[in-house]
Enzyme design. Sequence first.
Site, mmCIF file in Angstrom:
data_model
loop_
_atom_site.group_PDB
_atom_site.id
_atom_site.type_symbol
_atom_site.label_atom_id
_atom_site.label_comp_id
_atom_site.label_asym_id
_atom_site.label_seq_id
_atom_site.Cartn_x
_atom_site.Cartn_y
_atom_site.Cartn_z
ATOM 1 N N ASP A 160 0.825 -1.212 0.000
ATOM 2 C CA ASP A 160 0.000 0.000 0.000
ATOM 3 C C ASP A 160 0.858 1.261 0.000
ATOM 4 O OD1 ASP A 160 -2.175 -1.628 0.004
ATOM 5 O OD2 ASP A 160 -2.824 -1.183 2.052
ATOM 6 N N GLY A 161 2.015 1.216 0.673
ATOM 7 C CA GLY A 161 2.898 2.374 0.696
ATOM 8 C C GLY A 161 3.390 2.748 -0.682
ATOM 9 N N ARG A 206 2.903 6.360 -2.782
ATOM 10 C CA ARG A 206 3.943 7.085 -3.530
ATOM 11 C C ARG A 206 3.538 7.276 -4.985
ATOM 12 N NH1 ARG A 206 7.985 10.018 -0.982
ATOM 13 N NH2 ARG A 206 8.601 8.941 0.922
ATOM 14 N N ASN A 253 -4.421 8.572 2.172
ATOM 15 C CA ASN A 253 -4.776 7.884 3.411
ATOM 16 C C ASN A 253 -5.135 8.851 4.535
ATOM 17 O OD1 ASN A 253 -4.727 5.222 2.688
ATOM 18 N ND2 ASN A 253 -2.990 4.663 3.964
ATOM 19 N N ASP A 263 -0.700 12.685 21.711
ATOM 20 C CA ASP A 263 0.524 12.582 20.921
ATOM 21 C C ASP A 263 0.325 13.171 19.532
ATOM 22 O OD1 ASP A 263 1.739 11.355 23.019
ATOM 23 O OD2 ASP A 263 1.845 9.369 22.118
ATOM 24 N N GLY A 282 -5.945 2.181 7.963
ATOM 25 C CA GLY A 282 -4.516 2.332 8.192
ATOM 26 C C GLY A 282 -4.195 2.821 9.596
ATOM 27 N N SER A 325 -5.445 1.677 13.673
ATOM 28 C CA SER A 325 -4.557 1.228 14.748
ATOM 29 C C SER A 325 -4.691 2.096 15.995
ATOM 30 C CB SER A 325 -3.108 1.224 14.268
ATOM 31 O OG SER A 325 -2.624 2.542 14.089
#
Length: 290
Positions: free
Chosen positions: A70-71, A75, A145, A175, A187, A191
């Site tokens: 997926d990365g 790109r 994403n 954070d 994605g 998480s």
Amino acid sequence: MKIAIYGQAYQKVAVKSVDKLLTSLSAMGADIFIEEDYLHKLKMSSIDNRYGCFSKLDKSFDLLFSIGGDGTILRAITYVKDLGIPIMGINTGRLGFLATLQTEDIEVATKEIFAKRFSLEERSLLSISTTNGKKDFGQLNFALNEIAISRKNTTSMITVETYLNDEYLTNYWADGLIIATPTGSTGYSLSCGGPVITPNTNSFVLTPIAPHNLNARPLVIPDSTKIMLKASGREDHHLVSLDSRIFTIRNNTTLIIERAPFNIKMTQLHDQSFFKTLRKKLLWGADRRN
């Protein structure tokens, strides 16, 4: 058809996919162009010099194959931009929510594509800008994403002052904060406890990253919403990531996040579906007792 091929890293496992794809496309009479950096890496293998190369795309291309995970697709969209070129992802990575085509299915898939037996699924994107007049994010100021604001050079939390359509929402003490599209909902946002959103849903989700105020929960909003953020903390700067691209931004810079004015087209074969991918990748319904 004029076909573009994009990948990031030279991997032995990917070379098998590339060889199979090139063989299948050549048999169908396609004009094949490989991204120049990737072609240079592939020349370390058995790939020869009979294919063209590209450093940027134009509207003459009919389809782009992304080889990786997926990365790699994230790109690839920096080449596709607003050109409307459909993308098909061949998965040589791990999870693969976007890159769903497996190596063993390449030959059948290319025949289906040339026979026009596929559909296009449009995916919305986010765009980001600042109110200071600076082009902090350049021309690639979009993300498929998510856009995430997070702390930098500190273990201390940051405060993200948040407005929706100019109305104050809250200060997230965390954070960081993720603004995800439906595509990105499976994605980083997932998480961090965010919901799964189907790709054709006209919405975004705000998901705090490890919030200190524990009553802060993910919030789903219409994708027509203008989101205004201002982060502050003990350090002078914080990070802003657009998918896998990271920028350093000075504290108290006002960020404007909106739906981008264009979509990305993902190619989907008739035997593929988002729900089928969910069951396969997230193991929904899997039980050793069955």
